[in-house]
Scaffold this motif. Structure first.
Motif, PDB file in Angstrom:
ATOM      1  N   ALA A   1       1.884  19.511  -9.739  1.00 33.36           N
ATOM      2  CA  ALA A   1       2.396  19.439  -8.362  1.00 33.36           C
ATOM      3  C   ALA A   1       3.066  20.772  -8.038  1.00 33.36           C
ATOM      4  N   PRO A   2       3.230  21.112  -6.743  1.00 32.62           N
ATOM      5  CA  PRO A   2       2.979  20.268  -5.568  1.00 32.62           C
ATOM      6  C   PRO A   2       1.499  20.184  -5.194  1.00 32.62           C
ATOM      7  N   ILE A   3       1.205  19.106  -4.476  1.00 30.38           N
ATOM      8  CA  ILE A   3      -0.149  18.890  -3.965  1.00 30.38           C
ATOM      9  C   ILE A   3      -0.160  19.296  -2.493  1.00 30.38           C
ATOM     10  N   ARG A   4      -1.186  20.034  -2.107  1.00 28.64           N
ATOM     11  CA  ARG A   4      -1.273  20.523  -0.731  1.00 28.64           C
ATOM     12  C   ARG A   4      -2.552  20.051  -0.053  1.00 28.64           C
ATOM     13  N   LEU A   5      -2.427  19.838   1.248  1.00 32.71           N
ATOM     14  CA  LEU A   5      -3.577  19.536   2.098  1.00 32.71           C
ATOM     15  C   LEU A   5      -3.953  20.798   2.852  1.00 32.71           C
TER      16      LEU A   5
ATOM     17  N   ALA B   1      -0.131  21.950   4.265  1.00 34.07           N
ATOM     18  CA  ALA B   1       1.066  21.100   4.212  1.00 34.07           C
ATOM     19  C   ALA B   1       1.184  20.492   2.828  1.00 34.07           C
ATOM     20  N   GLU B   2       2.426  20.298   2.397  1.00 36.32           N
ATOM     21  CA  GLU B   2       2.655  19.645   1.102  1.00 36.32           C
ATOM     22  C   GLU B   2       2.645  18.131   1.293  1.00 36.32           C
ATOM     23  N   MET B   3       2.030  17.439   0.318  1.00 38.65           N
ATOM     24  CA  MET B   3       1.820  15.995   0.410  1.00 38.65           C
ATOM     25  C   MET B   3       2.548  15.235  -0.699  1.00 38.65           C
ATOM     26  N   THR B   4       2.927  13.996  -0.383  1.00 40.44           N
ATOM     27  CA  THR B   4       3.473  13.091  -1.396  1.00 40.44           C
ATOM     28  C   THR B   4       3.112  11.664  -1.023  1.00 40.44           C
ATOM     29  N   PRO B   5       2.868  10.777  -2.006  1.00 37.20           N
ATOM     30  CA  PRO B   5       2.609   9.369  -1.682  1.00 37.20           C
ATOM     31  C   PRO B   5       3.824   8.724  -1.022  1.00 37.20           C
ATOM     32  N   VAL B   6       3.557   7.760  -0.123  1.00 38.88           N
ATOM     33  CA  VAL B   6       4.613   7.080   0.634  1.00 38.88           C
ATOM     34  C   VAL B   6       4.299   5.590   0.772  1.00 38.88           C
ATOM     35  N   VAL B   7       5.348   4.772   0.711  1.00 32.86           N
ATOM     36  CA  VAL B   7       5.184   3.353   0.999  1.00 32.86           C
ATOM     37  C   VAL B   7       4.802   3.218   2.472  1.00 32.86           C
ATOM     38  N   HIS B   8       3.675   2.582   2.726  1.00 40.16           N
ATOM     39  CA  HIS B   8       3.116   2.646   4.075  1.00 40.16           C
ATOM     40  C   HIS B   8       2.842   1.286   4.703  1.00 40.16           C
ATOM     41  N   TYR B   9       2.313   0.340   3.930  1.00 40.65           N
ATOM     42  CA  TYR B   9       1.828  -0.901   4.544  1.00 40.65           C
ATOM     43  C   TYR B   9       1.938  -2.028   3.522  1.00 40.65           C
ATOM     44  N   THR B  10       2.280  -3.215   4.003  1.00 41.64           N
ATOM     45  CA  THR B  10       2.390  -4.363   3.114  1.00 41.64           C
ATOM     46  C   THR B  10       1.240  -5.320   3.388  1.00 41.64           C
ATOM     47  N   MET B  11       0.357  -5.470   2.405  1.00 43.23           N
ATOM     48  CA  MET B  11      -0.789  -6.372   2.558  1.00 43.23           C
ATOM     49  C   MET B  11      -0.376  -7.835   2.438  1.00 43.23           C
ATOM     50  N   GLY B  12       0.745  -8.092   1.747  1.00 44.23           N
ATOM     51  CA  GLY B  12       1.216  -9.456   1.620  1.00 44.23           C
ATOM     52  C   GLY B  12       1.916  -9.935   2.872  1.00 44.23           C
ATOM     53  N   GLY B  13       2.086 -11.248   2.989  1.00 45.72           N
ATOM     54  CA  GLY B  13       2.781 -11.774   4.156  1.00 45.72           C
ATOM     55  C   GLY B  13       2.557 -13.252   4.367  1.00 45.72           C
ATOM     56  N   ILE B  14       2.743 -13.675   5.598  1.00 50.15           N
ATOM     57  CA  ILE B  14       2.652 -15.091   5.978  1.00 50.15           C
ATOM     58  C   ILE B  14       1.205 -15.557   5.887  1.00 50.15           C
TER      59      ILE B  14
ATOM     60  N   GLN C   1       0.828  -1.202   0.000  1.00 50.16           N
ATOM     61  CA  GLN C   1       0.000   0.000   0.000  1.00 50.16           C
ATOM     62  C   GLN C   1       0.862   1.251   0.000  1.00 50.16           C
ATOM     63  N   VAL C   2       0.631   2.074  -1.013  1.00 53.75           N
ATOM     64  CA  VAL C   2       1.233   3.393  -1.056  1.00 53.75           C
ATOM     65  C   VAL C   2       0.179   4.373  -0.540  1.00 53.75           C
ATOM     66  N   HIS C   3       0.429   4.923   0.626  1.00 52.75           N
ATOM     67  CA  HIS C   3      -0.511   5.866   1.239  1.00 52.75           C
ATOM     68  C   HIS C   3      -0.412   7.193   0.496  1.00 52.75           C
ATOM     69  N   PRO C   4      -1.541   7.826   0.212  1.00 47.67           N
ATOM     70  CA  PRO C   4      -1.463   9.050  -0.596  1.00 47.67           C
ATOM     71  C   PRO C   4      -0.822  10.239   0.100  1.00 47.67           C
ATOM     72  N   THR C   5      -0.911  10.297   1.437  1.00 51.72           N
ATOM     73  CA  THR C   5      -0.498  11.540   2.091  1.00 51.72           C
ATOM     74  C   THR C   5       0.614  11.348   3.113  1.00 51.72           C
ATOM     75  N   GLY C   6       1.830  11.601   2.649  1.00 50.96           N
ATOM     76  CA  GLY C   6       2.974  11.730   3.538  1.00 50.96           C
ATOM     77  C   GLY C   6       3.431  13.182   3.517  1.00 50.96           C
ATOM     78  N   PHE C   7       3.900  13.682   4.658  1.00 48.12           N
ATOM     79  CA  PHE C   7       4.345  15.080   4.731  1.00 48.12           C
ATOM     80  C   PHE C   7       5.669  15.269   4.005  1.00 48.12           C
ATOM     81  N   VAL C   8       5.753  16.297   3.189  1.00 50.90           N
ATOM     82  CA  VAL C   8       7.023  16.744   2.644  1.00 50.90           C
ATOM     83  C   VAL C   8       7.573  17.784   3.622  1.00 50.90           C
ATOM     84  N   ASP C   9       8.659  17.452   4.281  1.00 54.21           N
ATOM     85  CA  ASP C   9       9.254  18.350   5.262  1.00 54.21           C
ATOM     86  C   ASP C   9       9.997  19.474   4.525  1.00 54.21           C
ATOM     87  N   PRO C  10       9.596  20.735   4.710  1.00 52.05           N
ATOM     88  CA  PRO C  10      10.284  21.831   4.006  1.00 52.05           C
ATOM     89  C   PRO C  10      11.776  21.888   4.309  1.00 52.05           C
TER      90      PRO C  10
END
Length: 489
Positions: free
Chosen positions: A334-338, A419-432, A272-281
């Motif tokens: 871009a940039p995309i802002r919240l 705040a400026e937003m960017t997609p981020v790798v967040h969660y892995t649905m696959g697994g054991i 899962q790529v979460h849509p909203t991660g903070f871009v730290d200025p």
């Protein structure tokens, strides 16, 4: 006097005899009690440990990091529950069946109905367990993307992940006679006798040691496994250039342990790529980023492109919002802002305060101040805000299909948090691969005796997309199932 002395001696001997008998009984109970080894100290591992204790086990919890909590402590939106007391108090109609259908729709063609049913059926007792046993406040309810009703619970304080995890850690640490916690201890091997898992070998302080007992793997996912030949490299190489919200512990250790003795994996390409991660200025290119909680959009936050124009239903599924953001960026918008108006910001005051303290979110005195600083046409912001008011009043319909217009009224003269937003790798649905009792399955679909797994380490619960608020729920539900199963004789 002699008689009193004899009475005193007799009483002392009686107390000593009773104490010795109690000691023998406790020692015998400890020797015959089931033993559960939990690998990983996040919310899933802590839930497994507490449930094993409740079922009479002696517990050893091992974590490779110097502190417990994992990614669970960062979770900031909440935990899902369908049909809870908090929902009823707010006149929200919900049920496990409605929750099941929402999760099924999100998982799409990779849905495993038996795992989804286990997740959704256990949501109410899970939240009651957290509230009644650990005093966790879950009185507030919000609606996140992909949910048909508000069902994501949080408390009035800070991040709910921290509230839950810290409460469970505190109570576990208060039981040293039955629960041993070892930090900085990395499990490197599963021990077996016959076909049964009988313990682990681990490294701590430069030494190798062993522990005997049933084993629960709760080591988290692989969303920080950027190593050459790692799981991201194998299954989603295009994500190696995308930042992550995960701590450096999330490298798939538990997956490798399970595979080493024939355990099966599933859906490993579902990340899962979460849509909203903070871009730290201060550090816009940082590989690890803070997550902008989905709750920010749930309470009324809106997303705009560089020209001040909305482009998506902010409460769509995470994968849908991410794809729309990528399209916007590819088109040069871009940039995309919240944006958050004062009402939305007040609803998540603790979250907002934290983000502002980190320099991730900036407050503008008005839309004109934002427009000047960000070079956004003020007329575009005015048109966006006018449309928001129209949707909120029911005069027009949102062209993107948004129907939840909580705190939707934005005005030009009120302060804005941005705040400026960017997609981020967040969660892995696959697994054991596990069954509905959290038993680890081998490649032919049969359980591996003595081995269980829970939390983000397991796969198949969410299919193609995880709904917000279901990671903490999965951690506790399957943690409890694993803890209980690990004590079965």
């Amino acid at each position: 006097m002699r008689r009193l002395t004899h009475q005193y001696i007799f009483r002392a001997l009686t107390v000593a005899a009773i104490s010795f008998l109690a000691y023998r009984l406790l020692r015998r109970a400890a020797m015959t009690a089931p033993r559960t080894i939990v690998v990983g100290g996040g919310l899933a591992g802590l839930s497994a440990a507490h449930t094993a204790l409740e079922n009479g086990a002696i517990v050893v919890l091992l974590d490779k990091k110097p502190a417990l909590g994992g990614n669970s402590v960062k979770a900031s939106s909440g935990i899902n529950g369908a049909g809870t007391a908090a929902q009823k108090e707010q006149n929200i109609t919900d049920s496990p069946e409605i929750f099941y259908n929402d999760t099924l729709a999100s998982a799409r063609d990779l849905a495993r109905t038996h795992l989804i049913k286990a997740l959704t059926d256990h949501s109410v007792p899970t939240l009651e367990w957290l509230t009644n046993n650990f005093g966790v406040d879950l009185s507030l309810v919000a609606q996140l993307g992909g949910h048909s009703v508000p069902r994501t619970h949080r408390g009035k304080g800070g991040a709910p992940g921290w509230a839950m995890t810290s409460a469970l850690v505190k109570k576990l640490e208060a039981q040293p006679e039955r629960a041993t916690i070892l930090k900085g201890a990395k499990v490197v091997k599963l021990l077996r006798e016959g076909g049964r898992v009988t313990g682990v070998e681990y490294e701590v302080g430069g030494e190798k040691k062993t522990e005997e007992g049933s084993v629960v793997i709760a080591t988290g996912g692989y969303a920080a496994d950027y190593a050459e030949g790692g799981y991201l490299s194998q299954f989603r190489p295009e994500l190696l250039a995308v930042p992550t919200t995960n701590g450096d512990h999330a490298t798939g250790d538990g997956h490798r342990l399970a595979v080493s003795i024939g355990g099966a994996l599933c859906d490993m390409d579902q990340v899962q790529v979460h849509p909203t991660g903070f871009v730290d200025p201060k550090d816009p290119s940082a590989k690890t980023k803070f997550l902008a909680a989905e709750a920010l959009r749930g309470v009324g936050g809106i997303l705009i492109d560089k020209d001040g124009v909305r482009f998506v239903d902010e409460l769509e599924r995470r994968d849908t919002v991410t794809e729309k953001m990528r399209e916007v960026a590819k088109a040069g918008r871009a940039p995309i802002r919240l944006l958050l108006n004062p009402e939305a910001a007040k609803t998540l005051e603790a979250h907002v305060g934290f983000y502002k303290s980190k320099g991730l979110m900036r407050e503008y005195e008005s839309a004109a101040a934002l427009a000047e600083d960000a070079k956004i046409p003020l007329a575009n912001l005015e048109a966006t805000f006018d449309a928001q008011r129209s949707y909120a009043k029911g005069l027009t319909q949102d062209p993107f299909g948004k129907t939840n217009h909580t705190n939707a009224v934005y005005t030009l003269d009120e302060p804005l948090l941005v705040a400026e937003m960017t997609p981020v790798v967040h969660y892995t649905m696959g697994g054991i691969v596990v069954d509905e009792d959290a038993r680890v399955l081998n490649t032919d679909g049969t359980p591996i005796p003595g081995l269980f797994a829970a939390g983000e380490a397991i796969g198949g619960v969410h299919g193609r997309n995880r709904l917000g608020g279901s990671s903490l729920l999965e951690a506790v539900v399957f943690g409890r199932l694993a803890g209980k199963s690990s004590t079965a004789r």
